[in-house]
Design an enzyme around this catalytic site. Structure first.
Site, PDB file in Angstrom:
ATOM      1  N   CYS A   1       0.821  -1.215   0.000  1.00 29.89           N
ATOM      2  CA  CYS A   1       0.000   0.000   0.000  1.00 29.89           C
ATOM      3  C   CYS A   1       0.856   1.266   0.000  1.00 29.89           C
ATOM      4  O   CYS A   1       0.473   2.286  -0.576  1.00 29.89           O
ATOM      5  CB  CYS A   1      -0.912   0.014   1.227  1.00 29.89           C
ATOM      6  SG  CYS A   1      -1.887  -1.486   1.460  1.00 29.89           S
TER       7      CYS A   1
ATOM      8  N   CYS B   1      -5.106  -2.166  -1.066  1.00 27.37           N
ATOM      9  CA  CYS B   1      -6.009  -3.286  -1.361  1.00 27.37           C
ATOM     10  C   CYS B   1      -7.094  -2.873  -2.344  1.00 27.37           C
ATOM     11  O   CYS B   1      -7.702  -1.810  -2.226  1.00 27.37           O
ATOM     12  CB  CYS B   1      -6.616  -3.807  -0.077  1.00 27.37           C
ATOM     13  SG  CYS B   1      -5.382  -4.475   1.078  1.00 27.37           S
TER      14      CYS B   1
ATOM     15  N   ASP C   1      -2.886  -3.279   7.878  1.00 32.46           N
ATOM     16  CA  ASP C   1      -4.029  -4.069   8.316  1.00 32.46           C
ATOM     17  C   ASP C   1      -3.983  -5.484   7.744  1.00 32.46           C
ATOM     18  O   ASP C   1      -4.253  -6.465   8.433  1.00 32.46           O
ATOM     19  CB  ASP C   1      -5.337  -3.401   7.881  1.00 32.46           C
ATOM     20  CG  ASP C   1      -5.649  -2.162   8.702  1.00 32.46           C
ATOM     21  OD1 ASP C   1      -4.701  -1.549   9.204  1.00 32.46           O
ATOM     22  OD2 ASP C   1      -6.828  -1.814   8.825  1.00 32.46           O
TER      23      ASP C   1
ATOM     24  N   GLU D   1      -9.943  -5.485  13.582  1.00 33.92           N
ATOM     25  CA  GLU D   1     -10.879  -5.877  12.532  1.00 33.92           C
ATOM     26  C   GLU D   1     -11.008  -7.393  12.518  1.00 33.92           C
ATOM     27  O   GLU D   1     -10.066  -8.112  12.830  1.00 33.92           O
ATOM     28  CB  GLU D   1     -10.391  -5.395  11.165  1.00 33.92           C
ATOM     29  CG  GLU D   1     -10.451  -3.896  11.002  1.00 33.92           C
ATOM     30  CD  GLU D   1      -9.993  -3.433   9.625  1.00 33.92           C
ATOM     31  OE1 GLU D   1      -9.420  -4.264   8.880  1.00 33.92           O
ATOM     32  OE2 GLU D   1     -10.199  -2.260   9.298  1.00 33.92           O
TER      33      GLU D   1
ATOM     34  N   LYS E   1      -5.214   3.393   7.821  1.00 38.01           N
ATOM     35  CA  LYS E   1      -5.293   4.401   8.883  1.00 38.01           C
ATOM     36  C   LYS E   1      -4.512   5.665   8.561  1.00 38.01           C
ATOM     37  O   LYS E   1      -4.730   6.705   9.178  1.00 38.01           O
ATOM     38  CB  LYS E   1      -4.810   3.814  10.220  1.00 38.01           C
ATOM     39  CG  LYS E   1      -5.539   2.545  10.629  1.00 38.01           C
ATOM     40  CD  LYS E   1      -7.047   2.697  10.557  1.00 38.01           C
ATOM     41  CE  LYS E   1      -7.766   1.382  10.726  1.00 38.01           C
ATOM     42  NZ  LYS E   1      -7.563   0.424   9.627  1.00 38.01           N
TER      43      LYS E   1
ATOM     44  N   SER F   1     -13.406  -5.314   8.610  1.00 36.80           N
ATOM     45  CA  SER F   1     -12.631  -4.785   7.496  1.00 36.80           C
ATOM     46  C   SER F   1     -13.555  -4.323   6.380  1.00 36.80           C
ATOM     47  O   SER F   1     -14.679  -4.814   6.240  1.00 36.80           O
ATOM     48  CB  SER F   1     -11.699  -5.879   6.964  1.00 36.80           C
ATOM     49  OG  SER F   1     -11.182  -5.533   5.700  1.00 36.80           O
TER      50      SER F   1
END
Length: 556
Positions: free
Chosen positions: A52, A197, A84, A446, A127, A472
């Protein structure tokens, strides 16, 4: 608007007393011209731990070029990211939501500490995106958020796949539907390179929200991470930050009740992540703007889903870009009367930005308000016996009517995942996962590992899942998160017992259990806090209810 005659950075660059500061700045390359220019922080969440944010280091250079071209001086800072996807299902996931506050705090300290005039914040994983907006809102300095963009699709057996498919393959593997080698093939092909993602999961949801909020330039986040247009968008963001710094236009000019409502509308109409129900109130709190989670419920009842994006649909974010991007999506909402005009960091109003939308012929990703993929949004805010302060129901792709079943109680995510993996969860069960809230976790993990395993066993929508933790953006099924008050503070979810009859009614906005609450309360023994030390315990002491955005600042 005329240029300001003084600027924040004068505090470190002007006057005889600041000679020591100027001496140190000269050592890093400042010249006389730079002392007269606005100084713009280029804040990067670059990291090699997650795709990411993998490319953000290189993306910072065109940002710097844009800042310089706009007549300002860039200076670089770094902050953290917690992935995550990598931490999901483990102890490390407790750090994810906590990192949102740490990122916002670190940006504030760097910018305020050095009296900087503006900031461009490069973001990727979940985040980092709301944290950037929270920091700008808190400081009310000029600023722009640049989203690094989505990952491209993985390919397995002739179809596009994403990280969602890997999580769900774990459930299918546990059920015996796929082999070890098939699971490995999905694992090896799902993530082809840099980018967040790929579905309308939390990162792409929040990137869209910030564009409609006005803090991210419309269209800048659209190109995928590896697309050749990305560098040009980065340069544009640098120029815009320099212009905003020269004009002295702070972030709170853009964060209003109207723009927050536009952002929430975009979330609902795109079938976006329930995490937006946590993040938009947090941004609002930092800006001092009232914004209730009930707004999501109202909008979800009035706003149709007009995109066919995963996890509830079939397409990925790269397909939305190819179809016409956020401008096309927004133009359809505008034409349907779902948005209100508002200013944005580009200097154009939201409606001005949407007026240049271009649709790719034959695209099937974006529909219209009059011909939606789903007549109402997939989010509901529920109250009732189990959630007096509210909970978030996500029904995207499934019935949003009612569900009734017997409680299966689990005191942690790991315990629930073990039960699902052992195929102990049956159709009609209501899986209750508690002590995973902001304080109780701590960190409000999550539950994607659980929901994906359930989906992989063909039970999505056939069981309900309830938690004081989060779900999520890739989760789908009949899932309820953010149950407040949480178990750790004595919330009713902590009083539920195995076998209790739980009734969920989306239309009535209720989640109730057929129990004697007074007797349960009298017999209740609180669970000892999960002390983890350091930042985790500090967070647990400070954090507010999820119904207020799980922020650590003072709120009314």
């Amino acid at each position: 608007m005329s240029k300001q005659t003084s600027k924040r950075s004068d505090a470190i660059t002007k006057g005889p007393a600041k000679a020591p500061a100027r001496a140190m700045l000269r050592a890093v390359g400042f010249g006389d011209k730079n002392f007269d220019q606005p100084v713009v922080a280029v804040v990067n969440t670059w990291s090699t731990i997650t795709p990411c944010n993998l490319h953000l280091g290189a993306l910072a250079e065109p940002v710097r070029e844009g800042v310089r071209a706009g007549g300002a001086t860039p200076v670089d800072f770094n902050t953290i990211v917690v992935s995550d996807g990598i931490t999901m299902g483990g102890e490390g996931m407790r750090a994810s939501l906590i990192s949102r506050e740490v990122i916002a705090d670190s940006i504030e300290l760097a910018v305020r500490g050095h009296s900087l005039d503006a900031a461009v914040i490069l973001v990727g994983c979940d985040k980092t995106i709301p944290a950037a907006a929270m920091a700008l809102a808190r400081m009310d300095v000029p600023g722009v958020v640049l989203y690094g963009g989505t990952i491209m699709a993985g390919h397995c057996k002739g179809r596009d796949i994403s990280i969602q498919d890997v999580f769900e393959a774990v459930g299918a593997h546990a059920k015996g539907d796929i082999s070890d080698s098939e699971l490995e093939e999905i694992e090896r092909t799902a993530c082809p390179g840099a980018g967040a993602c790929g579905g309308q999961f939390t990162a792409n949801t929040m990137a869209m929200a910030l564009a409609f909020l006005g803090l991210a330039p419309m269209g800048a986040g659209d190109p995928p991470a590896t697309h050749p247009d990305k560098a040009g968008e980065a340069e544009r963001c640098g120029r815009l930050a320099a212009e905003l710094a020269a004009k002295g236009v702070g972030a709170r000019e853009f964060i209003t009740e109207t723009s927050l409502r536009n952002a929430a509308t975009a979330v609902v109409a795109s079938g976006g992540s329930t995490n937006a129900v946590l993040h938009l109130p947090a941004i609002a709190a930092e800006a001092g703007v009232k914004f209730s989670i009930d707004e999501f419920d109202r909008l979800s009842r009035e706003t149709p889903v007009i995109t066919d994006l995963k996890p509830g649909g079939q397409f990925l974010a790269k397909d939305l870009f190819a179809a016409g991007g956020m401008r096309l999506f927004g133009a359809r909402l505008k034409d349907g009367g779902m948005l209100d005009d508002a200013p944005t960091v580009s200097g154009n109003t939201l409606f001005d930005e949407l007026s240049s939308a271009q649709e790719t012929a034959g695209q099937k990703v974006v529909s219209s308000v009059s011909e939606p993929f789903k007549k109402t949004g997939g989010l509901r805010i529920l109250y009732g016996d189990v959630a007096p302060e509210g909970a978030v129901l996500k029904t995207a792709g499934y019935s949003d009517g009612a569900f009734e079943g017997r409680a299966r109680i689990f005191e942690s995510e790991e315990a629930a995942f073990e039960a699902v993996s052992n195929r102990d969860i049956k159709e009609g069960d209501v899986v209750v996962i508690r002590y995973e809230g902001p304080k109780g976790g701590p960190g409000m993990r999550e539950m994607l590992a659980v929901t994906a395993a359930v989906a992989g066993q063909g039970l999505a929508g056939k069981v309900a899942l309830i938690t004081d933790g989060r779900f999520s953006g890739a989760s789908h099924g009949f899932v309820i998160g953010h149950v407040s008050p949480e178990a750790a503070v004595g919330g009713p979810i902590g009083l539920l017992e195995e076998g209790d009859l739980i009734t969920i009614d989306a239309e009535a906005r209720r989640i109730d259990a057929d129990v004697d609450w007074r007797a349960r309360r009298a017999a209740f023994t609180p669970k000892a806090p999960n002390r983890m030390g350091g930042a985790f315990d500090k967070y647990a002491k400070l954090v507010s209810s999820a119904s207020k955005g799980a922020v650590t600042i003072e709120t009314d």
